[in-house]
Design a protein around this motif. Structure first.
Motif, PDB file in Angstrom:
ATOM      1  N   PHE A   1       0.857  -1.191   0.000  1.00  0.00           N
ATOM      2  CA  PHE A   1       0.000   0.000   0.000  1.00  0.00           C
ATOM      3  C   PHE A   1       0.896   1.244   0.000  1.00  0.00           C
ATOM      4  O   PHE A   1       2.088   1.159   0.287  1.00  0.00           O
ATOM      5  CB  PHE A   1      -0.825   0.052   1.288  1.00  0.00           C
ATOM      6  CG  PHE A   1      -1.782  -1.098   1.494  1.00  0.00           C
ATOM      7  CD1 PHE A   1      -3.145  -0.931   1.272  1.00  0.00           C
ATOM      8  CD2 PHE A   1      -1.333  -2.335   1.943  1.00  0.00           C
ATOM      9  CE1 PHE A   1      -4.033  -1.983   1.482  1.00  0.00           C
ATOM     10  CE2 PHE A   1      -2.218  -3.386   2.156  1.00  0.00           C
ATOM     11  CZ  PHE A   1      -3.577  -3.203   1.926  1.00  0.00           C
ATOM     12  N   VAL A   2       0.292   2.388  -0.264  1.00  0.00           N
ATOM     13  CA  VAL A   2       0.922   3.652   0.119  1.00  0.00           C
ATOM     14  C   VAL A   2       0.428   3.926   1.530  1.00  0.00           C
ATOM     15  O   VAL A   2      -0.782   4.057   1.754  1.00  0.00           O
ATOM     16  CB  VAL A   2       0.531   4.797  -0.838  1.00  0.00           C
ATOM     17  CG1 VAL A   2       1.111   6.110  -0.321  1.00  0.00           C
ATOM     18  CG2 VAL A   2       1.035   4.508  -2.248  1.00  0.00           C
ATOM     19  N   ALA A   3       1.356   3.970   2.483  1.00  0.00           N
ATOM     20  CA  ALA A   3       0.974   4.058   3.894  1.00  0.00           C
ATOM     21  C   ALA A   3       0.997   5.501   4.378  1.00  0.00           C
ATOM     22  O   ALA A   3       1.920   6.257   4.064  1.00  0.00           O
ATOM     23  CB  ALA A   3       1.915   3.210   4.738  1.00  0.00           C
ATOM     24  N   ALA A   4      -0.009   5.858   5.150  1.00  0.00           N
ATOM     25  CA  ALA A   4      -0.058   7.193   5.754  1.00  0.00           C
ATOM     26  C   ALA A   4      -0.548   7.067   7.176  1.00  0.00           C
ATOM     27  O   ALA A   4      -1.338   6.171   7.497  1.00  0.00           O
ATOM     28  CB  ALA A   4      -0.983   8.111   4.961  1.00  0.00           C
ATOM     29  N   ALA A   5      -0.088   7.977   8.010  1.00  0.00           N
ATOM     30  CA  ALA A   5      -0.586   8.090   9.378  1.00  0.00           C
ATOM     31  C   ALA A   5      -1.080   9.521   9.539  1.00  0.00           C
ATOM     32  O   ALA A   5      -0.435  10.460   9.048  1.00  0.00           O
ATOM     33  CB  ALA A   5       0.520   7.786  10.377  1.00  0.00           C
ATOM     34  N   ASP A   6      -2.215   9.687  10.187  1.00  0.00           N
ATOM     35  CA  ASP A   6      -2.753  11.044  10.293  1.00  0.00           C
ATOM     36  C   ASP A   6      -3.623  11.173  11.537  1.00  0.00           C
ATOM     37  O   ASP A   6      -4.111  10.185  12.080  1.00  0.00           O
ATOM     38  CB  ASP A   6      -3.565  11.400   9.039  1.00  0.00           C
ATOM     39  CG  ASP A   6      -3.513  12.893   8.720  1.00  0.00           C
ATOM     40  OD1 ASP A   6      -3.210  13.689   9.625  1.00  0.00           O
ATOM     41  OD2 ASP A   6      -3.780  13.254   7.559  1.00  0.00           O
ATOM     42  N   GLU A   7      -3.808  12.415  11.946  1.00  0.00           N
ATOM     43  CA  GLU A   7      -4.631  12.729  13.114  1.00  0.00           C
ATOM     44  C   GLU A   7      -6.101  12.686  12.688  1.00  0.00           C
ATOM     45  O   GLU A   7      -6.482  13.287  11.687  1.00  0.00           O
ATOM     46  CB  GLU A   7      -4.241  14.116  13.636  1.00  0.00           C
ATOM     47  CG  GLU A   7      -4.678  14.395  15.036  1.00  0.00           C
ATOM     48  CD  GLU A   7      -6.157  14.682  15.131  1.00  0.00           C
ATOM     49  OE1 GLU A   7      -6.815  14.109  16.027  1.00  0.00           O
ATOM     50  OE2 GLU A   7      -6.663  15.469  14.308  1.00  0.00           O
ATOM     51  N   VAL A   8      -6.918  11.982  13.461  1.00  0.00           N
ATOM     52  CA  VAL A   8      -8.254  11.668  12.959  1.00  0.00           C
ATOM     53  C   VAL A   8      -9.311  12.734  13.252  1.00  0.00           C
ATOM     54  O   VAL A   8     -10.291  12.841  12.504  1.00  0.00           O
ATOM     55  CB  VAL A   8      -8.731  10.296  13.495  1.00  0.00           C
ATOM     56  CG1 VAL A   8      -9.212  10.390  14.935  1.00  0.00           C
ATOM     57  CG2 VAL A   8      -9.800   9.700  12.586  1.00  0.00           C
TER      58      VAL A   8
ATOM     59  N   ILE B   1      -7.717   1.813  11.458  1.00  0.00           N
ATOM     60  CA  ILE B   1      -6.792   1.596  10.354  1.00  0.00           C
ATOM     61  C   ILE B   1      -7.658   1.254   9.147  1.00  0.00           C
ATOM     62  O   ILE B   1      -8.418   0.283   9.178  1.00  0.00           O
ATOM     63  CB  ILE B   1      -5.782   0.482  10.654  1.00  0.00           C
ATOM     64  CG1 ILE B   1      -4.904   0.885  11.856  1.00  0.00           C
ATOM     65  CG2 ILE B   1      -4.869   0.248   9.458  1.00  0.00           C
ATOM     66  CD1 ILE B   1      -5.412   0.481  13.191  1.00  0.00           C
ATOM     67  N   PHE B   2      -7.574   2.080   8.123  1.00  0.00           N
ATOM     68  CA  PHE B   2      -8.461   1.990   6.965  1.00  0.00           C
ATOM     69  C   PHE B   2      -7.633   1.673   5.725  1.00  0.00           C
ATOM     70  O   PHE B   2      -6.620   2.329   5.462  1.00  0.00           O
ATOM     71  CB  PHE B   2      -9.192   3.315   6.748  1.00  0.00           C
ATOM     72  CG  PHE B   2      -9.989   3.789   7.939  1.00  0.00           C
ATOM     73  CD1 PHE B   2     -11.338   3.479   8.066  1.00  0.00           C
ATOM     74  CD2 PHE B   2      -9.396   4.546   8.943  1.00  0.00           C
ATOM     75  CE1 PHE B   2     -12.077   3.902   9.163  1.00  0.00           C
ATOM     76  CE2 PHE B   2     -10.121   4.976  10.049  1.00  0.00           C
ATOM     77  CZ  PHE B   2     -11.457   4.658  10.158  1.00  0.00           C
ATOM     78  N   ALA B   3      -8.086   0.693   4.970  1.00  0.00           N
ATOM     79  CA  ALA B   3      -7.498   0.437   3.657  1.00  0.00           C
ATOM     80  C   ALA B   3      -8.501   0.922   2.626  1.00  0.00           C
ATOM     81  O   ALA B   3      -9.668   0.502   2.644  1.00  0.00           O
ATOM     82  CB  ALA B   3      -7.227  -1.057   3.479  1.00  0.00           C
ATOM     83  N   VAL B   4      -8.058   1.829   1.773  1.00  0.00           N
ATOM     84  CA  VAL B   4      -8.978   2.458   0.818  1.00  0.00           C
ATOM     85  C   VAL B   4      -8.317   2.580  -0.545  1.00  0.00           C
ATOM     86  O   VAL B   4      -7.090   2.616  -0.669  1.00  0.00           O
ATOM     87  CB  VAL B   4      -9.417   3.868   1.288  1.00  0.00           C
ATOM     88  CG1 VAL B   4     -10.308   3.782   2.503  1.00  0.00           C
ATOM     89  CG2 VAL B   4      -8.227   4.763   1.563  1.00  0.00           C
ATOM     90  N   ALA B   5      -9.161   2.689  -1.542  1.00  0.00           N
ATOM     91  CA  ALA B   5      -8.667   3.032  -2.872  1.00  0.00           C
ATOM     92  C   ALA B   5      -8.422   4.544  -2.909  1.00  0.00           C
ATOM     93  O   ALA B   5      -9.030   5.283  -2.132  1.00  0.00           O
ATOM     94  CB  ALA B   5      -9.706   2.641  -3.920  1.00  0.00           C
ATOM     95  N   PRO B   6      -7.557   5.016  -3.806  1.00  0.00           N
ATOM     96  CA  PRO B   6      -7.372   6.471  -3.920  1.00  0.00           C
ATOM     97  C   PRO B   6      -8.699   7.207  -4.154  1.00  0.00           C
ATOM     98  O   PRO B   6      -8.859   8.355  -3.740  1.00  0.00           O
ATOM     99  CB  PRO B   6      -6.443   6.613  -5.133  1.00  0.00           C
ATOM    100  CG  PRO B   6      -5.683   5.327  -5.164  1.00  0.00           C
ATOM    101  CD  PRO B   6      -6.643   4.269  -4.695  1.00  0.00           C
ATOM    102  N   SER B   7      -9.662   6.537  -4.746  1.00  0.00           N
ATOM    103  CA  SER B   7     -10.975   7.150  -4.993  1.00  0.00           C
ATOM    104  C   SER B   7     -11.782   7.370  -3.729  1.00  0.00           C
ATOM    105  O   SER B   7     -12.775   8.082  -3.731  1.00  0.00           O
ATOM    106  CB  SER B   7     -11.787   6.238  -5.920  1.00  0.00           C
ATOM    107  OG  SER B   7     -11.988   4.977  -5.290  1.00  0.00           O
ATOM    108  N   GLY B   8     -11.386   6.713  -2.619  1.00  0.00           N
ATOM    109  CA  GLY B   8     -12.157   6.795  -1.382  1.00  0.00           C
ATOM    110  C   GLY B   8     -13.041   5.582  -1.157  1.00  0.00           C
ATOM    111  O   GLY B   8     -13.776   5.536  -0.166  1.00  0.00           O
ATOM    112  N   VAL B   9     -12.978   4.594  -2.027  1.00  0.00           N
ATOM    113  CA  VAL B   9     -13.733   3.350  -1.804  1.00  0.00           C
ATOM    114  C   VAL B   9     -13.055   2.567  -0.680  1.00  0.00           C
ATOM    115  O   VAL B   9     -11.851   2.311  -0.726  1.00  0.00           O
ATOM    116  CB  VAL B   9     -13.780   2.480  -3.087  1.00  0.00           C
ATOM    117  CG1 VAL B   9     -14.359   1.098  -2.785  1.00  0.00           C
ATOM    118  CG2 VAL B   9     -14.596   3.183  -4.166  1.00  0.00           C
ATOM    119  N   LEU B  10     -13.851   2.228   0.353  1.00  0.00           N
ATOM    120  CA  LEU B  10     -13.301   1.470   1.484  1.00  0.00           C
ATOM    121  C   LEU B  10     -13.080   0.021   1.075  1.00  0.00           C
ATOM    122  O   LEU B  10     -13.982  -0.645   0.563  1.00  0.00           O
ATOM    123  CB  LEU B  10     -14.266   1.536   2.674  1.00  0.00           C
ATOM    124  CG  LEU B  10     -13.801   0.811   3.944  1.00  0.00           C
ATOM    125  CD1 LEU B  10     -12.599   1.512   4.570  1.00  0.00           C
ATOM    126  CD2 LEU B  10     -14.952   0.705   4.952  1.00  0.00           C
TER     127      LEU B  10
END
Lengths: 320, 85
Positions: A20-27, A62-71
């Motif tokens: 994946f392209v991994a990112a961490a962010d404040e929710v 922890i969410f795996a999503v498509a770049p389009s925003g599809v979960l």
């Protein structure tokens, strides 16, 4: 925070994450604000584990999503097994997702200017430091993750602020007291107890003593060696929201540090500041309900690697 | 330099022989400075989570994933997961 060791340090999980392209962010920001980044997150945040919990005040996970925003799949865990399962399911869902549904119909780079983030407040001449915090050894530590708990925050400085801790005339044995406002910021916003989880800054009126002083140890053309010494005594009003007898919180610590200043590039090439002493009390989310102390705690400030721009948790209190 | 386990052993010995000092913080002095610093800072094992190539924002991942044609893994927590969480 537990997940850093329990999940993301596992080679099997890292191998899956590399797909994946991994990112961490404040929710909180992603969950509540309105800009292209937040709105894309909000499109999928309630389609998985929060589907029947939309009254929850958070969307941590922890969410795996498509770049389009599809979960593709999601989970909220600090265990490697459920994480491995979620990532595996997500990769299967990605493979099954039609190519026409995978991507945004526009170039997301083109919308970056619409996004407001803390990182954008990093000064053009700023210096970022990592601030690690950990309980110091003591008798009676719990025999679980809490015994070695370690957490991290960032402290930001303008270059002029750091220049202001140097003596006006840089000569051996010259000293200079750090500006009071800078000491207050270091103590109030950064010498807090977030070893086990999030906490809040010390209130302004709770700082009873705070000082930091620089002493020049040696001067060379390319390197000025410095020592920092100081102390901080803080005691906050009692935490009154809880009926469990929670106590006031505070710290009583000494500070000691070392740094090297390069007069030619006008910057610190090395910087360490250690604070150690007693802490007591707790806040709502820092998991000290069974451990209000007093007990020993330590912090270490070090220069962050170039380009690391995670904002300080209390950036909003910097007044920038 | 004392390692974390040996430093811990010293403190444990102190705690056993001087119970009244068990909750006392090791005093930060020039002599203890390096020990305390090294005790607080993460060791190699504790830094392994950084082996994942984390972007520090969701949008950075969206931009890269769109280009690389890959899915996104987003770790979203109260407080930034790469910092104070």
């Amino acid at each position: 925070m537990k997940g850093r060791q329990a999940v993301w340090s596992q080679p099997e999980i890292q191998a899956l994450a590399a797909r994946f392209v991994a990112a961490a962010d404040e929710v909180w920001r992603l969950h509540n604000l309105k800009d292209p980044e937040c709105e894309l997150f909000q499109e999928f945040m309630d389609k998985g584990i929060y589907g029947d919990r939309t009254d929850s005040s958070t969307r941590q996970g922890i969410f795996a999503v498509a770049p389009s925003g599809v979960l593709l799949a999601d989970v909220n865990t600090t265990q490697p097994g459920p994480m491995r399962d979620m990532l595996t399911r997500a990769l299967r869902a990605w493979d099954a997702l039609p190519k026409s549904e995978r991507f945004l119909p526009y170039d997301p780079e083109a919308r970056r200017a619409e996004i407001q983030r803390g990182e954008q407040r990093f000064p053009s001449d700023g210096v970022a430091m990592r601030v690690h915090v950990r309980d110091l050894p003591r008798a009676g530590q719990p025999a679980d993750w809490r015994a070695k708990a370690l957490n991290l925050d960032y402290a930001w400085f303008r270059r002029g602020e750091l220049r202001s801790v140097l003596p006006v005339r840089v000569a051996k044995r010259a000293t200079r007291a750090w500006p009071a406002a800078l000491v207050q910021r270091v103590v109030r916003l950064h010498l807090t107890d977030y070893v086990r989880g999030q906490t809040t800054p010390h209130e302004a009126g709770s700082v009873h003593a705070a000082s930091l002083q620089t002493e020049v140890l040696s001067v060379k053309k390319t390197k000025v060696e410095l020592r920092f010494t100081g102390k901080a005594q803080v005691n906050t009003e009692p935490w009154t929201d809880r009926p469990d007898g929670s106590r006031a919180r505070g710290i009583d610590v000494a500070l000691l540090g070392r740094a090297s200043w390069d007069p030619r590039s006008v910057r610190f090439t090395e910087f360490e500041l250690v604070a150690a002493g007693q802490r007591w009390g707790r806040t709502e989310y820092n998991f000290r309900q069974d451990d209000v102390g007093p007990a020993p705690l330590g912090w270490v400030f070090t220069l962050a690697p170039q380009g690391e721009r995670v904002p300080p948790a209390a950036l909003g209190a910097y007044g920038w | 330099m004392l390692t974390r386990p040996s430093f811990l052993a010293c403190l444990a010995t102190l705690a056993l022989t001087q119970p009244a000092l068990a909750q006392d913080a090791p005093r930060l002095t020039e002599r203890t400075y390096a020990q305390l610093r090294d005790y607080v800072l993460p060791d190699k094992e504790e830094e392994r989570w950084r082996n994942v190539d984390w972007k520090s924002s969701y949008w950075d991942a969206v931009v890269e994933a769109q280009k690389a044609k890959k899915p996104i893994l987003l770790w979203a927590m109260n407080g930034h997961p790469l910092g104070h969480t």
